[in-house]
Design an enzyme around this catalytic site. Structure first.
Site, PDB file in Angstrom:
ATOM      1  N   PHE A  19       0.825  -1.213   0.000  1.00 27.61           N
ATOM      2  CA  PHE A  19       0.000   0.000   0.000  1.00 27.61           C
ATOM      3  C   PHE A  19       0.859   1.263   0.000  1.00 27.61           C
ATOM      4  O   PHE A  19       0.823   2.073  -0.935  1.00 27.61           O
ATOM      5  CB  PHE A  19      -0.945  -0.056   1.206  1.00 27.61           C
ATOM      6  CG  PHE A  19      -1.531   1.256   1.623  1.00 27.61           C
ATOM      7  CD1 PHE A  19      -2.179   2.075   0.711  1.00 27.61           C
ATOM      8  CD2 PHE A  19      -1.444   1.676   2.946  1.00 27.61           C
ATOM      9  CE1 PHE A  19      -2.721   3.293   1.104  1.00 27.61           C
ATOM     10  CE2 PHE A  19      -1.986   2.883   3.347  1.00 27.61           C
ATOM     11  CZ  PHE A  19      -2.622   3.696   2.418  1.00 27.61           C
ATOM     12  N   ILE A  20       1.677   1.446   1.020  1.00 30.86           N
ATOM     13  CA  ILE A  20       2.512   2.650   1.092  1.00 30.86           C
ATOM     14  C   ILE A  20       3.618   2.604   0.037  1.00 30.86           C
ATOM     15  O   ILE A  20       3.907   3.602  -0.630  1.00 30.86           O
ATOM     16  CB  ILE A  20       3.115   2.819   2.500  1.00 30.86           C
ATOM     17  CG1 ILE A  20       2.016   2.970   3.555  1.00 30.86           C
ATOM     18  CG2 ILE A  20       4.042   4.036   2.543  1.00 30.86           C
ATOM     19  CD1 ILE A  20       2.512   2.984   4.993  1.00 30.86           C
ATOM     20  N   THR A  28      10.402 -12.225   9.591  1.00 26.58           N
ATOM     21  CA  THR A  28      10.357 -11.234   8.515  1.00 26.58           C
ATOM     22  C   THR A  28      10.821  -9.876   9.010  1.00 26.58           C
ATOM     23  O   THR A  28      11.649  -9.214   8.370  1.00 26.58           O
ATOM     24  CB  THR A  28       8.930 -11.121   7.954  1.00 26.58           C
ATOM     25  OG1 THR A  28       8.542 -12.375   7.383  1.00 26.58           O
ATOM     26  CG2 THR A  28       8.847 -10.037   6.880  1.00 26.58           C
ATOM     27  N   ALA A  57      11.176   1.989   7.913  1.00 30.46           N
ATOM     28  CA  ALA A  57       9.797   2.323   8.279  1.00 30.46           C
ATOM     29  C   ALA A  57       9.431   1.572   9.550  1.00 30.46           C
ATOM     30  O   ALA A  57       9.298   0.346   9.548  1.00 30.46           O
ATOM     31  CB  ALA A  57       8.840   1.962   7.147  1.00 30.46           C
ATOM     32  N   TYR A  84       4.874  -7.725  17.536  1.00 30.63           N
ATOM     33  CA  TYR A  84       5.086  -6.816  16.408  1.00 30.63           C
ATOM     34  C   TYR A  84       5.798  -5.547  16.879  1.00 30.63           C
ATOM     35  O   TYR A  84       6.799  -5.121  16.288  1.00 30.63           O
ATOM     36  CB  TYR A  84       3.748  -6.466  15.763  1.00 30.63           C
ATOM     37  CG  TYR A  84       3.855  -5.454  14.638  1.00 30.63           C
ATOM     38  CD1 TYR A  84       4.577  -5.739  13.493  1.00 30.63           C
ATOM     39  CD2 TYR A  84       3.228  -4.209  14.730  1.00 30.63           C
ATOM     40  CE1 TYR A  84       4.679  -4.821  12.460  1.00 30.63           C
ATOM     41  CE2 TYR A  84       3.322  -3.284  13.707  1.00 30.63           C
ATOM     42  CZ  TYR A  84       4.055  -3.594  12.568  1.00 30.63           C
ATOM     43  OH  TYR A  84       4.153  -2.671  11.556  1.00 30.63           O
ATOM     44  N   LYS A 101       9.641  -4.435  15.791  1.00 32.86           N
ATOM     45  CA  LYS A 101       9.929  -3.166  15.116  1.00 32.86           C
ATOM     46  C   LYS A 101      10.856  -2.295  15.960  1.00 32.86           C
ATOM     47  O   LYS A 101      11.690  -1.555  15.426  1.00 32.86           O
ATOM     48  CB  LYS A 101       8.636  -2.427  14.806  1.00 32.86           C
ATOM     49  CG  LYS A 101       7.712  -3.153  13.817  1.00 32.86           C
ATOM     50  CD  LYS A 101       8.373  -3.409  12.474  1.00 32.86           C
ATOM     51  CE  LYS A 101       8.443  -2.165  11.624  1.00 32.86           C
ATOM     52  NZ  LYS A 101       8.987  -2.457  10.264  1.00 32.86           N
TER      53      LYS A 101
END
Length: 325
Positions: free
Chosen positions: A11-12, A99, A121, A153, A157
């Site tokens: 999407f981005i 991932t 990101a 998550y 990150k």
């Protein structure tokens, strides 16, 4: 300039690719299509103006050979490839961690090898369970227990951020970290738990709008074009190197108010249906009750900050959904 975008069919990523192509840059995309889609970049591939400017590789960033080739070719790297969405994280916890952490490690290693500036990101999820607003980049981190896989998550990150900053401090690698707050716009799917496209699809079909929890949790939403402009500006700024910077919207809204507004704007006959978190996501889920960014640092570094109203954003997404239906 040659630009590499990991997750460029997402999407981005697809909007970022389009913006760089419009600037006249060569764009290289690598995406394994786990959450991205060729539909997102189909119009770019069909545009004859981009015939010799866009290069798409359907592959994984965990493949060292393709990553080596692409990083060596390009001048800068945007690393957007990641497991995204609450549903993905809860359904595929191990795959998501691999991932997010190993993927970022590989990208950073290659960027360090060639000394290429790289933008990582990140996400507002890293702030955890704060209730105050606005959230600033130096705030402490507050997570729930490891038994609640929802936090895996956020933790993965945050580890990406630590790894990037370690490369900067140890190796002098030019890293830029952007924490994104609820990006919304055309091409976004509700398949991975994204609330606005899900609500709008339900409203346009006059189905029950499913609000998880009691709807008092609040969010701000950022229009994707503003996010793309912010990413490009941060990548170009020497002041952003070695820094973490929020990219977020301006209008705080409860999820219940969001549902009501979408019903009103779509003139839908939908009713709101409340679903307990455990029923929607299972026992591993905890929500963040409030998520509102400070964008003072972004404005100071780039001279720009997102300013699109919620009504503007919803209008754009509703229009794009009607066209696609």
């Amino acid at each position: 300039m040659r630009v590499l975008i990991t997750g460029g069919a997402g999407f981005i990523g697809s909007h970022l690719a389009e913006a760089h192509l419009e600037k006249g840059d060569d764009v290289y995309i690598i995406d394994d299509l786990s959450t991205g889609s060729m539909d997102n970049i189909r119009s770019l591939q069909k545009n004859t103006a981009y015939k010799d400017k866009l290069f798409v590789h359907i592959n994984t960033i965990l493949n060292p050979d393709i990553l080596l080739d692409l990083t060596g070719i390009c001048d800068v790297v945007y690393h957007l490839a990641a497991a995204v969405g609450v549903k993905t994280i809860l359904d595929k916890p191990l795959e998501s961690i691999v991932t997010n952490i190993q993927g970022t490690e590989k990208v950073l290693e290659m960027c360090n090898k060639f000394k290429k500036r790289v933008l990582i990101a990140s996400t507002s999820e890293v702030y955890g369970k704060h209730m105050h607003a606005p959230l600033v980049e130096t705030d402490n981190i507050i997570y729930g227990p490891s038994s609640k896989f929802r936090w895996s998550y956020a933790a993965s990150k945050l580890m990406d951020e630590f790894t990037a900053l370690a490369h900067h401090r140890t190796n002098g690698l030019e890293v830029v970290i952007a924490r994104l707050f609820n990006t919304v716009g055309p091409r976004q799917t509700g398949a991975y738990g994204m609330v606005i496209p899900r609500f709008i699809a339900q409203a346009l079909n006059n189905e029950s709008i499913t609000v998880f929890g009691d709807g008092t949790q609040t969010r701000t939403f950022t229009y994707v074009n503003d996010v793309v402009a912010s990413l490009i500006a941060l990548m170009a700024s020497d002041q952003a190197v070695g820094e973490v910077t929020n990219i977020g919207g301006v209008e705080e809204v409860t999820i219940l108010e969001l549902a009501q507004k979408i019903i009103e704007m779509t003139k839908s006959s939908s009713k709101i249906k409340f679903i307990p978190y455990e029923e929607a996501f299972g026992k591993d889920f905890e929500d963040m009750q409030r998520r509102v960014p400070s964008t003072e640092k972004l404005a100071r570094i780039t001279g720009f900050a997102p300013d699109k109203s919620l009504e503007f954003i919803l209008t754009k997404v509703i229009e794009s959904n009607k066209v696609g239906s």
